[in-house]
Write a protein that holds these residues in place. Sequence first.
Motif, PDB file in Angstrom:
ATOM      1  N   PHE B  61       0.783  -1.226   0.000  1.00 16.54           N
ATOM      2  CA  PHE B  61       0.000   0.000   0.000  1.00 16.54           C
ATOM      3  C   PHE B  61       0.829   1.298   0.000  1.00 16.54           C
ATOM      4  CE2 PHE B  61      -2.437   3.182   2.596  1.00 16.54           C
ATOM      5  CZ  PHE B  61      -3.163   3.668   1.525  1.00 16.54           C
ATOM      6  N   PRO B  62       1.853   1.424   0.891  1.00 16.11           N
ATOM      7  CA  PRO B  62       2.579   2.707   0.898  1.00 16.11           C
ATOM      8  C   PRO B  62       3.225   3.023  -0.453  1.00 16.11           C
ATOM      9  CG  PRO B  62       3.127   1.415   2.829  1.00 16.11           C
ATOM     10  CD  PRO B  62       2.343   0.517   1.929  1.00 16.11           C
ATOM     11  N   ILE B  63       3.786   1.985  -1.106  1.00 16.61           N
ATOM     12  CA  ILE B  63       4.436   2.223  -2.401  1.00 16.61           C
ATOM     13  C   ILE B  63       3.391   2.553  -3.462  1.00 16.61           C
ATOM     14  CG2 ILE B  63       5.823   1.135  -4.211  1.00 16.61           C
ATOM     15  CD1 ILE B  63       7.284  -0.347  -1.985  1.00 16.61           C
ATOM     16  N   ALA B  64       2.263   1.844  -3.395  1.00 11.31           N
ATOM     17  CA  ALA B  64       1.178   2.129  -4.341  1.00 11.31           C
ATOM     18  C   ALA B  64       0.694   3.562  -4.171  1.00 11.31           C
ATOM     19  CB  ALA B  64       0.027   1.159  -4.127  1.00 11.31           C
ATOM     20  N   ALA B  65       0.657   4.023  -2.911  1.00  9.83           N
ATOM     21  CA  ALA B  65       0.198   5.386  -2.643  1.00  9.83           C
ATOM     22  C   ALA B  65       1.155   6.401  -3.252  1.00  9.83           C
ATOM     23  CB  ALA B  65       0.061   5.607  -1.143  1.00  9.83           C
ATOM     24  N   ILE B  66       2.466   6.160  -3.071  1.00 11.35           N
ATOM     25  CA  ILE B  66       3.457   7.092  -3.634  1.00 11.35           C
ATOM     26  C   ILE B  66       3.388   7.057  -5.157  1.00 11.35           C
ATOM     27  CG2 ILE B  66       5.933   7.530  -3.858  1.00 11.35           C
ATOM     28  CD1 ILE B  66       6.155   6.464  -0.928  1.00 11.35           C
ATOM     29  N   ALA B  67       3.257   5.840  -5.690  1.00 14.22           N
ATOM     30  CA  ALA B  67       3.139   5.709  -7.149  1.00 14.22           C
ATOM     31  C   ALA B  67       1.913   6.467  -7.647  1.00 14.22           C
ATOM     32  CB  ALA B  67       3.038   4.234  -7.528  1.00 14.22           C
ATOM     33  N   ALA B  68       0.832   6.402  -6.862  1.00 14.90           N
ATOM     34  CA  ALA B  68      -0.393   7.094  -7.265  1.00 14.90           C
ATOM     35  C   ALA B  68      -0.173   8.596  -7.312  1.00 14.90           C
ATOM     36  CB  ALA B  68      -1.532   6.754  -6.303  1.00 14.90           C
ATOM     37  N   ILE B  69       0.564   9.116  -6.329  1.00 11.91           N
ATOM     38  CA  ILE B  69       0.823  10.564  -6.313  1.00 11.91           C
ATOM     39  C   ILE B  69       1.651  10.960  -7.537  1.00 11.91           C
ATOM     40  CG2 ILE B  69       1.944  12.447  -5.051  1.00 11.91           C
ATOM     41  CD1 ILE B  69       1.227  11.030  -2.462  1.00 11.91           C
ATOM     42  N   LEU B  70       2.712  10.169  -7.808  1.00 14.42           N
ATOM     43  CA  LEU B  70       3.574  10.488  -8.947  1.00 14.42           C
ATOM     44  C   LEU B  70       2.802  10.385 -10.265  1.00 14.42           C
ATOM     45  CD1 LEU B  70       6.878   8.717  -7.846  1.00 14.42           C
ATOM     46  CD2 LEU B  70       6.319  11.164  -7.769  1.00 14.42           C
ATOM     47  N   LEU B  71       2.009   9.325 -10.374  1.00 15.15           N
ATOM     48  CA  LEU B  71       1.229   9.119 -11.599  1.00 15.15           C
ATOM     49  C   LEU B  71       0.210  10.248 -11.778  1.00 15.15           C
ATOM     50  CD1 LEU B  71       1.059   7.079 -13.861  1.00 15.15           C
ATOM     51  CD2 LEU B  71      -0.689   5.848 -12.598  1.00 15.15           C
ATOM     52  N   SER B  72      -0.344  10.710 -10.661  1.00 12.70           N
ATOM     53  CA  SER B  72      -1.297  11.816 -10.733  1.00 12.70           C
ATOM     54  C   SER B  72      -0.624  13.089 -11.216  1.00 12.70           C
ATOM     55  CB  SER B  72      -1.918  12.086  -9.366  1.00 12.70           C
ATOM     56  OG  SER B  72      -2.558  10.957  -8.903  1.00 12.70           O
ATOM     57  N   MET B  73       0.603  13.323 -10.701  1.00 19.24           N
ATOM     58  CA  MET B  73       1.322  14.523 -11.147  1.00 19.24           C
ATOM     59  C   MET B  73       1.564  14.447 -12.646  1.00 19.24           C
ATOM     60  SD  MET B  73       3.916  14.954  -7.938  1.00 19.24           S
ATOM     61  CE  MET B  73       4.719  16.494  -8.380  1.00 19.24           C
ATOM     62  N   LEU B  74       1.845  13.238 -13.119  1.00 20.78           N
ATOM     63  CA  LEU B  74       2.114  13.058 -14.544  1.00 20.78           C
ATOM     64  C   LEU B  74       0.844  13.231 -15.380  1.00 20.78           C
ATOM     65  CD1 LEU B  74       4.442  12.195 -16.477  1.00 20.78           C
ATOM     66  CD2 LEU B  74       3.492   9.892 -16.355  1.00 20.78           C
ATOM     67  N   THR B  75      -0.226  12.512 -14.980  1.00 18.40           N
ATOM     68  CA  THR B  75      -1.434  12.535 -15.817  1.00 18.40           C
ATOM     69  C   THR B  75      -2.283  13.783 -15.557  1.00 18.40           C
ATOM     70  OG1 THR B  75      -2.527  11.183 -14.151  1.00 18.40           O
ATOM     71  CG2 THR B  75      -1.653  10.040 -16.050  1.00 18.40           C
ATOM     72  N   LEU B  76      -2.604  14.045 -14.274  1.00 20.48           N
ATOM     73  CA  LEU B  76      -3.484  15.174 -13.957  1.00 20.48           C
ATOM     74  C   LEU B  76      -2.723  16.494 -14.011  1.00 20.48           C
ATOM     75  CD1 LEU B  76      -5.404  13.560 -10.961  1.00 20.48           C
ATOM     76  CD2 LEU B  76      -5.918  13.465 -13.395  1.00 20.48           C
ATOM     77  N   GLY B  77      -1.385  16.405 -13.973  1.00 22.14           N
ATOM     78  CA  GLY B  77      -0.579  17.612 -14.088  1.00 22.14           C
ATOM     79  C   GLY B  77      -0.120  17.827 -15.518  1.00 22.14           C
ATOM     80  N   VAL B  78       0.926  17.066 -15.905  1.00 24.37           N
ATOM     81  CA  VAL B  78       1.568  17.294 -17.201  1.00 24.37           C
ATOM     82  C   VAL B  78       0.634  17.002 -18.373  1.00 24.37           C
ATOM     83  CG1 VAL B  78       3.526  16.678 -18.662  1.00 24.37           C
ATOM     84  CG2 VAL B  78       3.792  16.711 -16.182  1.00 24.37           C
ATOM     85  N   LEU B  79       0.020  15.815 -18.355  1.00 25.43           N
ATOM     86  CA  LEU B  79      -0.847  15.445 -19.482  1.00 25.43           C
ATOM     87  C   LEU B  79      -2.042  16.384 -19.600  1.00 25.43           C
ATOM     88  CD1 LEU B  79      -1.233  11.577 -19.745  1.00 25.43           C
ATOM     89  CD2 LEU B  79      -0.377  13.184 -21.435  1.00 25.43           C
ATOM     90  N   PHE B  80      -2.657  16.687 -18.460  1.00 29.23           N
ATOM     91  CA  PHE B  80      -3.817  17.578 -18.460  1.00 29.23           C
ATOM     92  C   PHE B  80      -3.433  18.920 -19.076  1.00 29.23           C
ATOM     93  CE2 PHE B  80      -6.415  20.698 -15.832  1.00 29.23           C
ATOM     94  CZ  PHE B  80      -7.552  20.565 -16.597  1.00 29.23           C
ATOM     95  N   LYS B  81      -2.266  19.426 -18.682  1.00 29.88           N
ATOM     96  CA  LYS B  81      -1.852  20.730 -19.202  1.00 29.88           C
ATOM     97  C   LYS B  81      -1.564  20.668 -20.703  1.00 29.88           C
ATOM     98  CE  LYS B  81       1.416  24.503 -18.587  1.00 29.88           C
ATOM     99  NZ  LYS B  81       1.859  24.616 -19.977  1.00 29.88           N
ATOM    100  N   THR B  82      -0.759  19.688 -21.104  1.00 27.31           N
ATOM    101  CA  THR B  82      -0.316  19.692 -22.496  1.00 27.31           C
ATOM    102  C   THR B  82      -1.408  19.236 -23.459  1.00 27.31           C
ATOM    103  OG1 THR B  82       0.660  17.549 -22.043  1.00 27.31           O
ATOM    104  CG2 THR B  82       2.151  19.413 -22.061  1.00 27.31           C
ATOM    105  N   VAL B  83      -2.209  18.260 -23.034  1.00 27.08           N
ATOM    106  CA  VAL B  83      -3.193  17.705 -23.970  1.00 27.08           C
ATOM    107  C   VAL B  83      -4.517  18.473 -23.944  1.00 27.08           C
ATOM    108  CG1 VAL B  83      -4.525  15.642 -24.575  1.00 27.08           C
ATOM    109  CG2 VAL B  83      -2.160  15.426 -23.818  1.00 27.08           C
ATOM    110  N   VAL B  84      -4.953  18.885 -22.739  1.00 24.46           N
ATOM    111  CA  VAL B  84      -6.282  19.507 -22.657  1.00 24.46           C
ATOM    112  C   VAL B  84      -6.204  21.035 -22.608  1.00 24.46           C
ATOM    113  CG1 VAL B  84      -8.434  19.633 -21.342  1.00 24.46           C
ATOM    114  CG2 VAL B  84      -7.199  17.471 -21.497  1.00 24.46           C
ATOM    115  N   VAL B  85      -5.395  21.557 -21.693  1.00 21.72           N
ATOM    116  CA  VAL B  85      -5.449  23.003 -21.450  1.00 21.72           C
ATOM    117  C   VAL B  85      -4.733  23.804 -22.541  1.00 21.72           C
ATOM    118  CG1 VAL B  85      -4.879  24.851 -19.832  1.00 21.72           C
ATOM    119  CG2 VAL B  85      -5.716  22.670 -18.986  1.00 21.72           C
ATOM    120  N   ASP B  86      -3.496  23.418 -22.853  1.00 22.81           N
ATOM    121  CA  ASP B  86      -2.705  24.228 -23.792  1.00 22.81           C
ATOM    122  C   ASP B  86      -3.364  24.430 -25.157  1.00 22.81           C
ATOM    123  OD1 ASP B  86      -0.863  24.801 -21.923  1.00 22.81           O
ATOM    124  OD2 ASP B  86       0.641  23.359 -22.596  1.00 22.81           O
ATOM    125  N   PRO B  87      -3.890  23.364 -25.783  1.00 24.02           N
ATOM    126  CA  PRO B  87      -4.498  23.585 -27.106  1.00 24.02           C
ATOM    127  C   PRO B  87      -5.721  24.502 -27.031  1.00 24.02           C
ATOM    128  CG  PRO B  87      -4.198  21.238 -26.680  1.00 24.02           C
ATOM    129  CD  PRO B  87      -3.929  21.955 -25.409  1.00 24.02           C
TER     130      PRO B  87
END
Lengths: 352, 298
Positions: B61-87
């Motif tokens: 669980f603790p590792i999954a939680a950290i992975a979830a945070i990192l994955l969220s930063m990637l998808t809800l952060g970087v991907l959201f910005k570049t794919v949805v917001v920027d265009p």
Amino acid sequence: MNRNLKIIFGLVLVLVFIAGPADLTGLGIPWPGLKRYGTYILTLWLVTAVAAMGVNLIVGYAGQETLAQAAFLGIGAFTTALLQKAGVPFGLNFLASGVICFIVGIALGFPALRVQKHYLAFVTLAFSVFVWLLIRNEEWLTGGVNGIKDIRRPILLGISLRPALYYYWLVLALTAVLTAAMWWLLRSPWGRAFTALRENAIRAESLGIDVRGYTLMAFAIGSAYAGFAGAMYAPLVEFIDPSPFALGASLQFLLMVVAGGAGSFVGPFVGAVVAVLLPEWLRFAEGYYLIIFAIIVMLLMAFCPTGIVGLFARLTTKARRPHADDKGPSLGGPNLGGDPTAAATTVAGANS
Amino acid sequence: MNDFIQLIIAGLATGSIYALAAVGFTLLWQTSQTINFAQGEFVMLPAFFALAGMKFFGLPFPIAAIAAILLSMLTLGVLFKTVVVDPLHKQGTLPLVISTIGLAILLREGVKEFYSAEAQRFPSFFPNINIGTSAANGGSGFNVSADQIGVLIVATATILLLSWFLASTKTGRQMQATAQNPTVARILGVNVERMVMYTFLINGALAAIASLLISPIYLAKFSSGETLGLVAFVAAIVGGFNQVRGAIVGGFLVGIIDNLVAAYISTSYRQAVPLALLVMIILLRPQGLLGRAEERAV
């Protein structure tokens, strides 16, 4: 297209709408018409389009945002259902639904439009949830989650409109009247004022247009259209409960209007196709249809923010003039510019 | 009285989670004029990242939680910005709003179709014990779970850390400059683009932390984003749409009011009270409780 061709095209369209769902084999035309469900969906499309027309007036012409169209639809539907249970004829229910939504729209918009641009959106968002909670909790009035059953379709000149096709014709006629009224409204000096304040509210104000008054009128009339739609919706589905009037549905109205083409007259009709008919066509995809729907909407917004109507206009212009740079009508006016630098440099006159 | 204190603590605990979501919401609005209608889904999704990590990759669980945070930063952060917001940025606010409504549907239905339509139990970081003594054993009748205290501590620490970062580090101050006036910030040599990206990363992380904290309490469910998004939205506006401090206060306030109303007034109208507060604030103090008058044309 020249004028005659346009008239012929219009007449054909009217004929298709009137006769389309009917069984024409009796007249010697090999067209069996639509089944009961198909007619129902077509009627639902018209009802949705009427409510969407209201959103278009508020969003596309007056440049405001409403997140309460489904709530107004609910007010209209419950008004009609309750009045009918009290024995009031449909014609009066229909008018009452529109008038009540108009009055509520004034009462809601008057304080909200005192403040900044997005605040009408926030207030309508809150209103949306209030209405939904009222419908769900006040069982003595609305039946709560059990809703109101057995809403009858009206009887006109002694003919019961219970058959799907007859009711479709009634809705078609009412939609035609409401569409004509909207057409007239948008071409009247009023409608011109709406457009003026969408394009540049500050300039409109300096030209002597009472921006707040006109915006309020646009919001109230737009809401009344949802009331009319609700009055047609209740007898169509014959059973109403709180779920179709939740916040999500209001968001979907905004979505369908922008996806169809906000600020374009046919936009709401196209948008209603997206919201009502597309799910039917995507039925093969089963559970995935909403996912596909969402992706289509996001792609559309990214590549053509003026909606399907804008996309179509762009394609036809391109076909005629290969290098046409058609930006389409601006959405929400210059004050809404998404570029933060542009937004920061336009000092808000509208705020004061 | 004990009841009241318990309710306040429970309210602070949920309120601190709302504050996390509201702060992220406000940050996005400040730096990029993004009204994120998918914010609730952003808080719903990371719990499923963690669940998927545990289920499909057998992560503890603790590792999954950290992975979830990192994955969220990637998808809800970087991907959201570049794919949805920027265009969509140059197209104005409304198409972006519509696109985030679409995104909300996409995330909701995606989780429903590809993970589960059922509410999922979610492990907690904190031991399942009650602090305080029960009245039956001759104690004071005071009853607070370690879970609530833990949530409150983690969320508050996150908020304090963020506040410190924004106020006291060079990057944080550059981010604030970007939020207040991107043109001047750019002239002064701030890398505006990078600062905006940081905001999206922070929002992704905040949403993930909120998700990991709230899911053990309310279960992880594909549809939970609807209420969470509404609450974050209300909290952000109540506090002042353009102030991180305001969003924090708004989050706590909504959490406490929500709990008190449910206990003392009516559970069926508990949702209405924060909204009534919202409407009152808009009418009486349009800039929000702690907000300053908006200087840009919005």
